[in-house]
Each structure stands twice: as C-alpha cells, then as structure tokens.
Design an enzyme around this catalytic site. Structure first.
Site, short mmCIF file in Angstrom:
data_model
loop_
_atom_site.label_atom_id
_atom_site.label_comp_id
_atom_site.label_asym_id
_atom_site.label_seq_id
_atom_site.Cartn_x
_atom_site.Cartn_y
_atom_site.Cartn_z
N ASP A 44 -4.16 3.24 14.32
CA ASP A 44 -3.35 3.83 13.26
C ASP A 44 -3.91 5.21 12.91
OD1 ASP A 44 -5.60 3.39 11.71
OD2 ASP A 44 -4.69 1.86 10.44
N ARG A 75 0.85 -1.19 0.00
CA ARG A 75 0.00 0.00 0.00
C ARG A 75 0.88 1.24 0.00
NH1 ARG A 75 -4.93 1.38 4.19
NH2 ARG A 75 -3.32 1.10 5.79
#
Length: 565
Positions: A460, A171
C-alpha cells in the site's frame, strides 16, 4: 436526517461541488450532510492548516540537529499514573484479529463475512481517493451496516452471510490530504474531515441503536495537538446530532517518529474518545527515514532487514504496549500483509510460518490484537492469540513478578538505527526491490487502485513511501552497496529504466507503457533528491493532483464545471 444547524443560517452558501454525486449516493451527500461538512470545515480547517505548518517547522529543527525527545512541558501527563482512558466501547472489548482493506464493494462484503473481530475500512493508505472511490466507499459502508449490500459479477454474486459480522472501524484520510471535489469558501475540504463527516452524519445513530458505535482509526499524526483537533471535532459532531460525548471511539496509529514520543499525550488529548494505539511498521519506518533524512548516521539498510525485532522497532513496540496498558486501552499489533501462495505449497507453508512467528512475537510482547490483510490469515492469527491470550485482551494482565523488569525506554532507544543481529547492508537487489514496489504501486495508484499484490505481499502507500524514501536517503548520503558501488542519482535512474522495462514487458494489456512512463516520472521525483536536496513529504500528494484532474466514473475522476448546491 434533519439538519443539526439553525435553518436561519445559510450554511451551504460558499459550498461548491466540482464533481457529480452518483444517483445511489445522493442520500448520503444531502444538503444536510454537506452543511455538516461545511460547518466542521469552517470551524476546524484553519487549525488543521496551522498544525501542518508546524510540522514543517519541526522538520526544519530536525534537519538542524534537534532530534525528537519527550516534551518536558507534558511530563505531568506522562508521570501522572492516576488517569486512564474510558471503559471499552461495545464491540471493541475483544479485537484480537482485525482485517483491513479498502472500501470497494467486494472487499467490504468479504471483510464483513470474515471470521475476525473487527474490520478497518480504509479510506487512506489502501485507497486511491478518486472521487468515485471516495463516494462509492461511503455507499458500500452504509449498505453493509444495514445488511443490504450485494454485488453481482459475471463470475459470482457476493452477499452478506447470515452470521455475526465484525465491528466496523473506519480510517479517514490523514490531516495532510485534502479533497479537490468539494470546496468551502474557496478552500478544498480536508479529506479526513470529509470522510469522517459523511460517515458519521449518516451512520452514527444507526450504529448506536444496533449495539455498536461510530469507531475510527486515525492515521499519520505527528503531534498530540493533532489528536486534540480530532477530539474537538468529535465533541462538536456528537453535540450537533445529539449523541453523548464519548460515543465516538478512535484508535490512533503511532506511525510517525514524532508521535512515538507523545503516546501518553495523544491518549490524554482524546480523553473519553480513546480506543488505544496501534503499531504501524511500514509507515513508522517511512517516518523514521523522513524525519531524520538530513543525517547520515540514520541510514537504514535494505527494507527486508528492518524487522520488528530491530532494537529501535522493538523499543517502539514496548513503549506503546506499556503506555496503552497503563492507560487501560488497547495496544494493537501490526499487519500480516501476506497473500496465500496457492500454487506453491512449500513456499506458502514457509510464508505461513513467518506469519505465525510474527503473531507469536506480538502476543507475547503484550499486544491485545493484530491485523491481517487476507481472510485466510485470520485463522493463523486466531490460533496464536487464542493460545496465549485466553481473555478478550491483555490490558489488565498483571506484570509477571518472576521476570526481570523491562528496561525503561529512552529517546536514544527510539532513535537508534540498529537492526540488531541482522547484517546491516544495502544491496543492488534491495534497490531493485524498492524500485519495483514503488513503480508498481505508483502505476496502480494512478489507475485508482490503492493496494496491490506484489510478490504475494499486499503493498500500500506506506510500503511505496518506504521504497522511495530509502532510495532518496541512500542517494542523498552517498551510501554504498555491499559491492562498494556508490548509490547515485544516475545509478538509480539506470536501474529504474531496467526495472520498468521488465514491468512493461510482463504487464497485462491494461497496463499500457504510457501508464508506467507516467509512474516513472512521479516516482523518480519522489526518490531522487532535487538540486538543493529537496524531499517530497508524501508521494501521494503529487499523484492526487494528477488523478483529481480526470473524469468521475469508473476508477478515475475528471474536472466538471463547478456547480453551486
């Protein structure tokens, strides 16, 4: 690898490195690789910036009351049942359990050794893009792909196990993030283009030769034209190094509200590069608040009440699965962010039961796979998916004619802030939780740590964004707690002071008060509306400017004299 560009063209003219390349990474950031970065930047960065500007225009329209809807001009794409995505790529047929995490060396080794189908190596939400982390992540993936990765620590030596390793999916950073450490013609490069280009240039042919391919997860997109930009980059990149078009595959995270209305168009825009779509819970909630922030009727309650069973979330999931399976690509489920609770067996079992329940919901809804943040959760996810999904996926599973047809999802279904049977409320405990998570994560991010365990959950950037955006929304609209207290900037500031005092008191020696004080400044800026109701689109954009001032090495970076290649 020889340069894919004509030698008569001085591609590197105008390319400036503002931080050193570590000795163990020089082969990855070779003149040829940086020429590849520069060419992609010059070809596509203008379009990237135009698309980012278009986001601002669309937000102004939403602020004025023009809510997201399905585009009438692309109805022909949605209504045409004859087109599909490509045949599933090697190593991506069965994705029933995917592990995700940052690209530090220990994580990469542990992920490669995990009993999962695929591993999403993350340069985005779970990574702080210090120059060290960006470069080190590329080194670690390069070594892992070739089976040469190892790590020796005072306590343990980490090695790759002699077994089948998960298929790697990378990613890159989202379109909104740039990288200050490489400029091309005076412009900082796109973080996403940089991450993609270095990984692809150095690994694509090796991966294909070994039965896999260059596979990606694409984050944070708000328009199908942003997916079309990636598609154009993929086509040019493959042509440049001599790979067939369609070798690259990309799964798109539908983690913004505008993208939820464009799922068919996003798959269509990627054409033969599509590998499906993914449901991203926390980023999607963040985007829901952010997109509709100017309107009081869209206030959400405490984040713990906004589950995937909330009607507007369930509608999003149903539409994603139906869209993917109509187009014969994967519909991936969301994250189990739990960390095993080793010191409390009863609490751990309760948490595991929640994971099992969530994974059961996903597989019965029709998802083809799911995410876990910790290797210990893989077996729990596998047990559920293996029981209810005997094949490699559910893409071609026929609709059960004995069941009543599902309701067609409308724009109103996607926009309803209802949380269903849950009691919709805002509590002081919820405010404090948002502050603790937001501050804890911000402080860690400033130290170069992009994912952090808080209360046995792996937090996160997405969860930090939800936390500060909820505070902003509640203050902006004068929401009240269950006790009738109006949520104001002063009230939240008071609670921030109380919460940070406890965090400093409980912190270990490495977490100095100054670090939390800096975190408070940035977090409050993102969580408290400005004088004119301003809202920061991304908390990490301001934070990035802070960390990119520091020296490279360790977990931070510092400014270096610019040196031309």
């Amino acid at each position: 690898m020889p340069s894919p560009f004509p030698q008569s063209v001085d591609v590197l003219a105008g390319v400036v490195l503002k931080a050193p390349i570590a000795a163990n990474a020089k082969h990855l950031y070779s003149p040829e690789a940086l020429s590849f970065v520069a060419t992609l930047h010059r070809t596509f960065n203008k379009q990237r910036l135009a698309l980012l500007a278009a986001r601002e225009t669309e937000q102004q329209r939403r602020d004025a009351g023009h809510f997201p809807d399905f585009f009438p001009e692309t109805a022909f794409i949605r209504d045409d049942a004859t087109w599909t995505g490509p045949v599933l790529a090697p190593g991506l047929e069965d994705r029933r359990v995917e592990i995700t995490g940052p690209t530090d060396r220990k994580m990469v080794i542990n992920a490669f050794n995990s009993d999962v189908a695929t591993y999403m190596a993350d340069f985005e939400d779970s990574s702080t893009p210090t120059w060290f982390n960006v470069v080190d992540g590329q080194v670690n993936l390069y070594d892992a792909i070739r089976g040469t990765i190892s790590l020796k620590t005072p306590k343990k030596t980490y090695l790759l196990a002699d077994k089948r390793h998960p298929t790697l999916i990378v990613r890159p950073r989202g379109w909104h993030l740039h990288d200050n450490h490489i400029t091309v013609d005076g412009e900082p490069v796109s973080g996403g283009i940089l991450d993609f280009a270095i990984y692809f240039f150095n690994n694509a042919k090796y991966l294909v030769a070994n039965g896999a391919g260059p596979y990606f997860y694409l984050p944070k997109m708000e328009h199908y034209k942003e997916a079309a930009l990636w598609n154009a980059i993929f086509c040019q990149a493959q042509s440049a190094i001599g790979l067939p078009i369609g070798t690259i595959r990309a799964t798109v995270l539908i983690e913004t509200l505008p993208a939820a209305f464009q799922m068919d168009e996003i798959i269509y825009s990627l054409r033969q590069h599509s590998a499906g779509l993914n449901c991203g819970r926390w980023d999607y909630i963040f985007s829901f608040i952010k997109s509709l922030r100017n309107h009081k009727e869209f206030i959400l309650p405490d984040r713990s009440q906004v589950t995937m069973k909330a009607p507007f979330m369930a509608s999003y999931v149903q539409l994603l699965i139906e869209t993917c399976h109509k187009r014969q690509v994967h519909a991936m489920g969301g994250m189990a962010a739990l960390i095993p609770i080793k010191d409390d067996a009863k609490a751990n079992e309760a948490a595991m039961n929640n994971v099992r329940s969530d994974k059961l919901r996903e597989v019965l809804a029709g998802h083809d796979g799911t995410w876990v943040a910790h290797p210990a959760l893989a077996v729990e996810a596998y047990n559920i998916f293996n029981k209810h999904m005997p094949g490699p996926n559910q893409i071609f599973k026929p609709v059960d004619a004995s069941l009543p047809p599902k309701k067609k999802i409308t724009a109103r279904d996607l926009l309803s802030p209802s949380v269903g049977d849950a009691k919709s409320e805002v509590t002081e405990a919820g405010i404090r939780t948002n502050i603790a998570i937001g501050l804890g994560y911000t402080e860690a991010w400033l130290r170069g740590i992009g994912c952090v365990p808080i209360n046995y959950l792996m937090e996160d950037a997405a969860t930090a964004e939800v936390s500060r955006s909820q505070l902003w929304q509640w203050i902006r609209h004068g929401a009240k707690t269950t006790n009738g207290k109006v949520i104001t900037a002063d009230y939240v500031s008071q609670l921030v002071g109380e919460v940070v005092g406890g965090l400093i008191k409980d912190a270990k020696a490495r977490n100095a008060p100054e670090a939390y004080n800096q975190a408070v400044s940035y977090f409050k800026k993102g969580a408290i509306p400005g004088r004119n109701g301003e809202y920061d689109n991304f908390l990490t954009l301001d934070l990035y400017e802070e960390i990119s001032k520091k020296t490279a090495g360790g977990r931070g970076v510092a400014a270096f004299g610019a040196s031309k290649l």
